[in-house]
Design a protein around this motif. Structure first.
Motif, PDB file in Angstrom:
ATOM      1  N   ASN A  95       0.803  -1.224   0.000  1.00 30.63           N
ATOM      2  CA  ASN A  95       0.000   0.000   0.000  1.00 30.63           C
ATOM      3  C   ASN A  95       0.836   1.274   0.000  1.00 30.63           C
ATOM      4  O   ASN A  95       0.282   2.372   0.116  1.00 30.63           O
ATOM      5  CB  ASN A  95      -0.940   0.002   1.211  1.00 30.63           C
ATOM      6  CG  ASN A  95      -1.927  -1.156   1.168  1.00 30.63           C
ATOM      7  OD1 ASN A  95      -2.577  -1.388   0.161  1.00 30.63           O
ATOM      8  ND2 ASN A  95      -2.012  -1.900   2.269  1.00 30.63           N
ATOM      9  N   ALA A  96       2.143   1.138  -0.097  1.00 31.65           N
ATOM     10  CA  ALA A  96       3.012   2.312  -0.090  1.00 31.65           C
ATOM     11  C   ALA A  96       2.708   3.204  -1.294  1.00 31.65           C
ATOM     12  O   ALA A  96       2.360   2.712  -2.374  1.00 31.65           O
ATOM     13  CB  ALA A  96       4.473   1.896  -0.108  1.00 31.65           C
ATOM     14  N   SER A  97       2.858   4.503  -1.117  1.00 30.94           N
ATOM     15  CA  SER A  97       2.552   5.438  -2.200  1.00 30.94           C
ATOM     16  C   SER A  97       3.568   5.345  -3.332  1.00 30.94           C
ATOM     17  O   SER A  97       3.286   5.719  -4.472  1.00 30.94           O
ATOM     18  CB  SER A  97       2.503   6.874  -1.658  1.00 30.94           C
ATOM     19  OG  SER A  97       3.735   7.215  -1.053  1.00 30.94           O
ATOM     20  N   ASN A  98       4.769   4.867  -3.020  1.00 27.99           N
ATOM     21  CA  ASN A  98       5.830   4.712  -4.017  1.00 27.99           C
ATOM     22  C   ASN A  98       6.156   3.227  -4.138  1.00 27.99           C
ATOM     23  O   ASN A  98       6.304   2.538  -3.130  1.00 27.99           O
ATOM     24  CB  ASN A  98       7.067   5.507  -3.584  1.00 27.99           C
ATOM     25  CG  ASN A  98       8.140   5.559  -4.664  1.00 27.99           C
ATOM     26  OD1 ASN A  98       8.637   4.536  -5.112  1.00 27.99           O
ATOM     27  ND2 ASN A  98       8.502   6.771  -5.078  1.00 27.99           N
ATOM     28  N   LYS A  99       6.264   2.715  -5.370  1.00 26.85           N
ATOM     29  CA  LYS A  99       6.507   1.289  -5.574  1.00 26.85           C
ATOM     30  C   LYS A  99       7.933   0.869  -5.255  1.00 26.85           C
ATOM     31  O   LYS A  99       8.225  -0.331  -5.206  1.00 26.85           O
ATOM     32  CB  LYS A  99       6.211   0.924  -7.041  1.00 26.85           C
ATOM     33  CG  LYS A  99       4.734   0.941  -7.407  1.00 26.85           C
ATOM     34  CD  LYS A  99       3.974  -0.198  -6.762  1.00 26.85           C
ATOM     35  CE  LYS A  99       2.548  -0.281  -7.299  1.00 26.85           C
ATOM     36  NZ  LYS A  99       1.773  -1.353  -6.624  1.00 26.85           N
ATOM     37  N   PHE A 100       8.837   1.836  -5.036  1.00 30.16           N
ATOM     38  CA  PHE A 100      10.209   1.452  -4.731  1.00 30.16           C
ATOM     39  C   PHE A 100      10.243   0.645  -3.432  1.00 30.16           C
ATOM     40  O   PHE A 100       9.586   1.014  -2.455  1.00 30.16           O
ATOM     41  CB  PHE A 100      11.119   2.681  -4.597  1.00 30.16           C
ATOM     42  CG  PHE A 100      12.544   2.302  -4.320  1.00 30.16           C
ATOM     43  CD1 PHE A 100      13.378   1.928  -5.353  1.00 30.16           C
ATOM     44  CD2 PHE A 100      13.036   2.259  -3.017  1.00 30.16           C
ATOM     45  CE1 PHE A 100      14.686   1.532  -5.098  1.00 30.16           C
ATOM     46  CE2 PHE A 100      14.344   1.868  -2.762  1.00 30.16           C
ATOM     47  CZ  PHE A 100      15.166   1.502  -3.804  1.00 30.16           C
ATOM     48  N   PRO A 101      11.013  -0.452  -3.381  1.00 27.75           N
ATOM     49  CA  PRO A 101      11.042  -1.315  -2.193  1.00 27.75           C
ATOM     50  C   PRO A 101      11.858  -0.705  -1.053  1.00 27.75           C
ATOM     51  O   PRO A 101      12.969  -1.154  -0.740  1.00 27.75           O
ATOM     52  CB  PRO A 101      11.694  -2.600  -2.714  1.00 27.75           C
ATOM     53  CG  PRO A 101      12.590  -2.144  -3.815  1.00 27.75           C
ATOM     54  CD  PRO A 101      11.862  -0.989  -4.471  1.00 27.75           C
ATOM     55  N   ASN A 102      11.283   0.294  -0.430  1.00 28.04           N
ATOM     56  CA  ASN A 102      12.011   1.020   0.610  1.00 28.04           C
ATOM     57  C   ASN A 102      12.380   0.120   1.790  1.00 28.04           C
ATOM     58  O   ASN A 102      13.319   0.410   2.526  1.00 28.04           O
ATOM     59  CB  ASN A 102      11.165   2.197   1.106  1.00 28.04           C
ATOM     60  CG  ASN A 102      12.011   3.410   1.438  1.00 28.04           C
ATOM     61  OD1 ASN A 102      12.932   3.741   0.698  1.00 28.04           O
ATOM     62  ND2 ASN A 102      11.729   4.058   2.548  1.00 28.04           N
ATOM     63  N   HIS A 103      11.650  -0.975   1.955  1.00 27.44           N
ATOM     64  CA  HIS A 103      11.938  -1.884   3.059  1.00 27.44           C
ATOM     65  C   HIS A 103      13.292  -2.574   2.914  1.00 27.44           C
ATOM     66  O   HIS A 103      13.805  -3.158   3.876  1.00 27.44           O
ATOM     67  CB  HIS A 103      10.831  -2.941   3.154  1.00 27.44           C
ATOM     68  CG  HIS A 103      10.709  -3.791   1.926  1.00 27.44           C
ATOM     69  ND1 HIS A 103      10.114  -3.346   0.773  1.00 27.44           N
ATOM     70  CD2 HIS A 103      11.139  -5.053   1.670  1.00 27.44           C
ATOM     71  CE1 HIS A 103      10.173  -4.301  -0.144  1.00 27.44           C
ATOM     72  NE2 HIS A 103      10.789  -5.350   0.373  1.00 27.44           N
ATOM     73  N   LEU A 104      13.904  -2.521   1.718  1.00 26.26           N
ATOM     74  CA  LEU A 104      15.209  -3.131   1.499  1.00 26.26           C
ATOM     75  C   LEU A 104      16.369  -2.216   1.879  1.00 26.26           C
ATOM     76  O   LEU A 104      17.513  -2.667   1.954  1.00 26.26           O
ATOM     77  CB  LEU A 104      15.364  -3.552   0.035  1.00 26.26           C
ATOM     78  CG  LEU A 104      14.461  -4.674  -0.467  1.00 26.26           C
ATOM     79  CD1 LEU A 104      14.764  -4.970  -1.930  1.00 26.26           C
ATOM     80  CD2 LEU A 104      14.626  -5.940   0.372  1.00 26.26           C
TER      81      LEU A 104
END
Length: 474
Positions: A95-104
């Motif tokens: 559901n993040a607003s940006n598709k970039f995998p910020n969790h990585l």
């Protein structure tokens, strides 16, 4: 040193007694791990030992997921598992607003702890009768190798995990978009707005600030057949350093040694029963999680298209892909029963390279990560482009506007709008069941043939690889 070359029966060249070792330093993300593992295979085929380094979990990930060859059986390929401190490992957020995998990002930052082990390995190899050690590092791992150039007889070469088209377009942006040959296609190029998170840009700026005199040259997983114009333009921007386009890194001739064993993936058995070019493969890589609404619309669109498909539904990778449970994305009720015989849903790891190489596969709906683009292009499969983040929007421009071997599913300018089932249905039908799609498939096939004429049996551009090997063993 030409006298060090002997020719193998398969046309590849072998280096004898060169006393050169290579250290491979990949970023801890799947597309990066995979590309440099394939490059490792190519370099070892020249009788040069390669030492592939990383955290234990990422070495395991690279070995487990590689397709087209078995890294355990490759002579002269050595894996070095170095410990890194525990890092926070948040789950992917669809559901993040940006598709970039910020969790990585935490796992990317943890790679700084490889700095000392890599330097120690380089020194160890130099003390083991190697007269030179070559370090090939991902452009996002500059901070790991920043001390290496100070070591006598050690050299660093930067690997760009993206297309030269993307690289040069970014340079062109920063220079104020000057008009010059080759930039005409940039007139409607996707903007870089929101292609990544602020945290990623911060990490990237740390790498760029360290670059300085670290690199002795640059490598691309690409081919001049694909983007020679932009490789030349990019080469002019690196201050006289050599640039080698030695791709495709992935194998081009895949064996069928697992065809009758339990190791062969179910999708390949199903593809064996389908007509040539009749199946579209749908996968958005390892760094993107789709919204529930996106999954629903994609499911309906694939069903209504009446085309055969293999659809990989997986959440984005976690920092440790072996830890914890994954979200099981839900498709509409009764969906899998309705598509039985015409579609397959895969929820585990799929052998993408083998699927793309199969004669029944005639299209690829993709996020346009460069690793996926190169695999699809080299296998002659046209692309329905659905870019998600990073270099993907501009890679989609290369595929659709420059190479003309694909079409756009989601335009980057409308990235905040839901891709409806009608859009999916129309895109799939156009690619798989129209004269326009047939033309794209024909061009993709011709491009694949042209690429294969330039490479060795196992992959990799023969002329450019020879040049690079001659340079590092000089």
């Amino acid at each position: 040193m030409a006298e060090n070359y002997t020719t193998k029966s398969n046309g590849q060249k072998s280096v004898q007694a060169a006393q050169v070792a290579v250290v491979m330093v990949p970023l801890s993300a799947q597309g990066h791990l995979n590309q440099l593992l394939h490059l490792s295979r190519l370099i070892t085929s020249c009788n040069i030992p390669v030492h592939y380094v990383g955290a234990t979990t990422h070495i395991r990930q690279a070995k487990f997921r590689v397709h087209g060859f078995d890294p355990v059986t490759v002579k002269n390929l050595h894996f070095h598992e170095f410990p890194t401190p525990p890092f926070e490992n948040p789950p992917p957020n669809p559901n993040a607003s940006n598709k970039f995998p910020n969790h990585l990002i935490p796992s990317f930052y943890a790679t700084i702890h490889l700095r000392e082990p890599v330097c120690s390995l380089v020194r160890q190899l130099l003390g083991a009768n190697n007269r030179r050690v070559i370090v090939i590092y991902d452009s996002m791992m500059t901070w790991v190798v920043e001390d290496v150039p100070a070591i006598p007889n050690a050299e660093c070469y930067r690997f760009n995990s993206v297309s030269a088209f993307h690289t040069f377009s970014m340079i062109w942006d920063t220079k104020g978009k000057p008009s010059q040959p080759g930039t005409e296609i940039f007139e409607d190029i996707p903007s870089v707005e929101n292609v990544a998170s602020p945290e990623l840009w911060e990490l990237w700026s740390k790498q760029v600030s360290l670059e300085g005199k670290i690199s002795s040259g640059e490598l691309y997983n690409s081919s001049r057949v694909i983007e020679g114009l932009y490789l030349d333009l990019a080469a002019k921007e690196i201050n006289g350093l050599n640039l080698w386009a030695i791709g495709p890194f992935n194998p081009l001739l895949l064996t069928e040694h697992n065809k009758d064993s339990n190791k062969r993936h179910q999708t390949l058995d199903w593809l064996d029963k389908q007509e040539p070019d009749s199946v579209i493969y749908v996968s958005f890589g390892t760094s993107t999680s789709l919204l529930t609404e996106e999954i629903e619309q994609l499911a309906i669109g694939l069903e209504k298209s009446l085309q055969k498909f293999i659809w990989v539904i997986r959440d984005a990778d976690k920092g440790d892909v072996f830890a914890g449970e994954e979200r099981r994305a839900q498709v509409p009720k009764g969906y899998e029963e309705r598509i039985k015989g015409r579609g397959i849903i895969v929820r585990d790891w799929a052998p993408q390279l083998e699927i793309l190489a199969h004669p029944s596969t005639g299209g690829f709906m993709s996020h346009c990560g460069w690793n996926s683009c190169m695999e699809s292009i080299s296998m002659g499969v046209p692309i329905a482009a659905w870019p998600m983040h990073s270099d993907q929007p501009r890679n989609s421009q290369l595929v659709t506007k420059f190479l003309k071997i694909g079409l756009i599913v989601r335009h980057w300018a409308r990235r905040d709008e839901l891709v409806t089932s009608e859009i999916v249905e129309n895109a799939v039908r156009t690619l798989m069941a129209s004269s326009d799609g047939d033309e794209m498939r024909k061009r993709a096939s011709e491009l694949s043939v042209a690429i294969k004429k330039t490479v060795t049996d196992g992959g990799g551009n023969g002329v450019e690889m020879d040049s690079f090997i001659a340079h590092i063993t000089r």
